[in-house]
Write a protein that holds these residues in place. Structure first.
Motif, PDB file in Angstrom:
ATOM      1  N   SER A   1      -6.532   1.887  -0.649  1.00 36.92           N
ATOM      2  CA  SER A   1      -5.927   1.875   0.670  1.00 36.92           C
ATOM      3  C   SER A   1      -6.997   1.781   1.758  1.00 36.92           C
ATOM      4  CB  SER A   1      -5.095   3.151   0.846  1.00 36.92           C
ATOM      5  OG  SER A   1      -4.570   3.205   2.127  1.00 36.92           O
TER       6      SER A   1
ATOM      7  N   ASP B   1       0.831  -1.200   0.000  1.00 36.59           N
ATOM      8  CA  ASP B   1       0.000   0.000   0.000  1.00 36.59           C
ATOM      9  C   ASP B   1       0.862   1.245   0.000  1.00 36.59           C
ATOM     10  OD1 ASP B   1      -2.188   1.649   0.086  1.00 36.59           O
ATOM     11  OD2 ASP B   1      -2.229   1.693   2.283  1.00 36.59           O
ATOM     12  N   SER B   2       1.505   1.490  -1.114  1.00 36.48           N
ATOM     13  CA  SER B   2       2.343   2.674  -1.230  1.00 36.48           C
ATOM     14  C   SER B   2       2.668   2.854  -2.702  1.00 36.48           C
ATOM     15  CB  SER B   2       3.620   2.476  -0.411  1.00 36.48           C
ATOM     16  OG  SER B   2       4.639   3.329  -0.874  1.00 36.48           O
TER      17      SER B   2
ATOM     18  N   SER C   1       3.418  -0.653   4.181  1.00 32.75           N
ATOM     19  CA  SER C   1       3.093   0.720   3.823  1.00 32.75           C
ATOM     20  C   SER C   1       4.157   1.671   4.365  1.00 32.75           C
ATOM     21  CB  SER C   1       1.710   1.060   4.385  1.00 32.75           C
ATOM     22  OG  SER C   1       1.288   2.315   3.913  1.00 32.75           O
TER      23      SER C   1
ATOM     24  N   HIS D   1      -3.234   2.887   8.775  1.00 33.96           N
ATOM     25  CA  HIS D   1      -3.199   1.463   9.163  1.00 33.96           C
ATOM     26  C   HIS D   1      -2.935   1.304  10.655  1.00 33.96           C
ATOM     27  CE1 HIS D   1      -3.666   0.307   5.071  1.00 33.96           C
ATOM     28  NE2 HIS D   1      -2.588   0.980   4.707  1.00 33.96           N
TER      29      HIS D   1
ATOM     30  N   ARG E   1       0.486   6.826   4.420  1.00 33.99           N
ATOM     31  CA  ARG E   1      -0.675   5.965   4.638  1.00 33.99           C
ATOM     32  C   ARG E   1      -0.554   5.077   5.871  1.00 33.99           C
ATOM     33  NH1 ARG E   1      -2.122   3.661  -1.424  1.00 33.99           N
ATOM     34  NH2 ARG E   1      -2.689   5.679  -2.327  1.00 33.99           N
ATOM     35  N   ILE E   2       0.680   4.791   6.288  1.00 35.60           N
ATOM     36  CA  ILE E   2       0.872   3.895   7.430  1.00 35.60           C
ATOM     37  C   ILE E   2       0.119   4.399   8.655  1.00 35.60           C
ATOM     38  CG2 ILE E   2       2.999   5.012   8.252  1.00 35.60           C
ATOM     39  CD1 ILE E   2       2.313   1.242   8.262  1.00 35.60           C
TER      40      ILE E   2
END
Ligand SMILES: [Zn+2]
Ligand SMILES: [Zn+2]
Length: 536
Positions: free
Chosen positions: A326, A279-280, A340, A353, A349-350
């Motif tokens: 995401s 996810d990046s 991520s 999460h 984005r991390i």
């Protein structure tokens, strides 16, 4: 010649060393300062760089703590060549755009918050996408092992540092006033036996060595032990129906983790029905650049790729490019691995999460890279019970794994092994890119084992190097011209206080927790002033 330390001095981030000879002024690296507010303030202080007076840059590698301030240099009048390796040039382009995007988004968020509190909302990003794009025309790729001469009296050679794709050790040959000296900048030194990278090149000769010391005080666990720990995180969260969240730098850490997951899948230790989300968008682009530069990867990886086995492409890998992709990851209840950025959980984005998973007992958070002081990643690793993310306190309920065997940095023994290859009696060593306690530890070992003199420069310190003489240190306080103007500092303080006093109505409207924080800051300021009064 004179060297000024503008970053990575008794800290890890912000690498930048400005070198002045009789004929040229240039810099090795141009990194962003990351960590506490006090450290990040250095990103705004362009004065000491004086970019318009820099003739060229040499960049060891693409990581933001080595390249992230280049857009600010161009913004403030730098217009010379920036030398780096070919893969570094490709990686720098995508990393700077990503960094600019983060700056823009965070500044917009900050301004919104300020506006909502009725405060002035005119914060500016460090740089914009346009500023980042303006760097590209100045990038001048060079190959490993080839000499080039960027200015009269200067010759340079890049060697493989084995750290990330395209990372270089810089050998710098300088002639000045009829005498010659060789300087070596280690850049970040890779851990031998990394999955994707060659081992770091040995250097045998130098007069002055500027050496990284990130892991100056500890060794890494072995590779297989690290793989076991990753397998344990997967086993735990798969059974409990949770997610394995891996904050990872988009470049190198991510690819190394993909490779490791490939090995675990082959051994049956990564369930086939457990999806792996990358996810990046940045990591996805970086992975493509890795594939483009086969010849820079280590022998085994090249072999794999030749045989049609791509260790970076798992069958259960799902690339998540858009924001909706995401968001959807956290709408699913299934166990999954989520990789991520950013690697220190301070941006990107991390953070989403972590907000969704950090509090869940079935989840695992797996740290695979260095966590700088002052970052959320460091606080979690240090055992915080709660972390503030997006203005919300999130409890730490997940299992936390810190696996440093995937590190892209050499550990203590590996740094000493690399140093042992120098076949010279009169090496002067300067330790950079490390926290002070780690540096002191390593310095002691170097003096004891090799007998080399070791200096640990401070931020803004200058060092004068003369052939055949010990280095002369000029500490930052002495660098400031003339005596300290206490009267001016007191006047500044009075102005600041008046400014704060004038905003009393705004401050009273802030939420209670923010008011409490301000009260605490005021109490501390009062204590400092009390100390000045009592001491004089
Ligand atoms: Zn690095
Ligand atoms: Zn670094």
């Amino acid at each position: 010649m004179k060297i000024k330390f503008l970053g990575a001095a008794r800290t890890v981030t912000g690498s930048c060393f400005i070198i002045e000879t009789d004929r040229t002024r240039f810099a090795v690296d141009c990194g962003m300062h990351q960590g506490s507010d006090a450290i990040e303030k250095r990103n705004r202080d362009i004065g000491p760089y004086d970019p318009a007076r820099l003739d060229f840059f040499l960049i060891t590698h693409a990581h933001i703590d080595h390249s992230g301030l280049l857009p600010r240099m161009v913004q403030h009048g730098f217009a010379g060549p920036i030398y780096l390796t070919e893969p570094s040039a490709d990686l720098v382009k995508i990393l700077l755009l990503d960094s600019a995007h983060i700056q823009e988004v965070e500044t917009a968020g900050k301004n919104k918050r300020l506006a909502r509190s009725g405060l002035k909302s005119d914060a500016l990003p460090l740089y914009t996408l346009v500023d980042a794009e303006a760097v590209a025309p100045f990038l001048k790729p060079r190959k490993y092992d080839e000499f080039f001469s960027p200015a009269p009296g200067i010759r340079v050679r890049f060697q493989d540092a084995g750290h990330i794709l395209g990372a270089a050790i810089i050998e710098l040959f300088i002639e000045e006033n009829g005498s010659a000296a060789k300087l070596v900048f280690s850049g970040d030194i890779g851990r031998p036996n990394q999955l994707l990278m060659q081992d770091p090149s040995s250097v045998h000769q130098a007069d002055y060595l500027f050496m990284e010391s990130t892991y100056g005080n500890r060794n890494h666990k072995g590779e297989s032990e690290s793989l076991d720990e990753l397998a344990e995180a997967i086993r735990y969260s798969y059974r409990s129906g949770g997610k394995v969240v891996i904050p990872a730098f988009a470049v190198e850490r991510t690819q190394e983790i993909l490779y490791s997951l490939h090995l675990l899948l082959r051994d049956g230790r990564l369930p086939k029905d457990m999806p792996v989300y990358l996810d990046s968008p940045l990591a996805i682009k970086a992975t493509d650049i890795f594939r483009r530069y086969h010849s820079y990867l280590d022998g085994d990886t090249q072999e794999f790729l030749k045989n049609g086995e791509d260790p970076l492409r798992l069958p259960n890998l799902k690339l998540s490019v858009s924001t909706q992709d995401s968001v959807r990851i956290n709408e699913t209840e299934e166990p999954a691995v989520v990789i991520s950025a950013s690697g220190m959980a301070n941006a990107g984005r991390i953070k989403h999460h972590l907000r969704h998973n950090l509090w869940r007992p079935g989840a695992s958070i797996v740290f695979v890279g260095f966590q700088a002081e002052g970052t959320p990643g460091r606080r979690i690793v240090d055992g915080a019970k709660k972390i503030r993310i997006f203005n919300e306190d999130i409890a730490v309920g997940a299992r936390i794994f810190t696996i440093n065997g995937f590190s892209a940095h050499a550990g203590q023994d590996q740094l000493l092994d690399w140093l042992a290859d120098f076949k010279t009696d009169s090496l002067q060593v300067f330790l950079v890119h490390g926290e002070f306690s780690a540096q002191e530890h390593l310095a002691g070992l170097i003096r004891e084992k090799f007998g080399f003199p070791v200096t640990i420069p401070e931020y803004l310190e200058e060092i004068i190097l003369k052939a055949g003489a010990p280095a002369e240190e000029i500490k930052p306080a002495a660098v400031a011209a003339g005596p300290v103007r206490l009267d001016r500092l007191i006047a500044d303080l009075q102005n600041e206080l008046e400014d704060v006093g004038g905003r009393m109505d705004d401050l009273r409207r802030l939420p209670a927790d923010q008011q409490a924080r301000i009260a605490e800051l005021l109490r501390r300021a009062a204590a400092n002033i009390g100390e000045i009064r009592d001491g004089s």
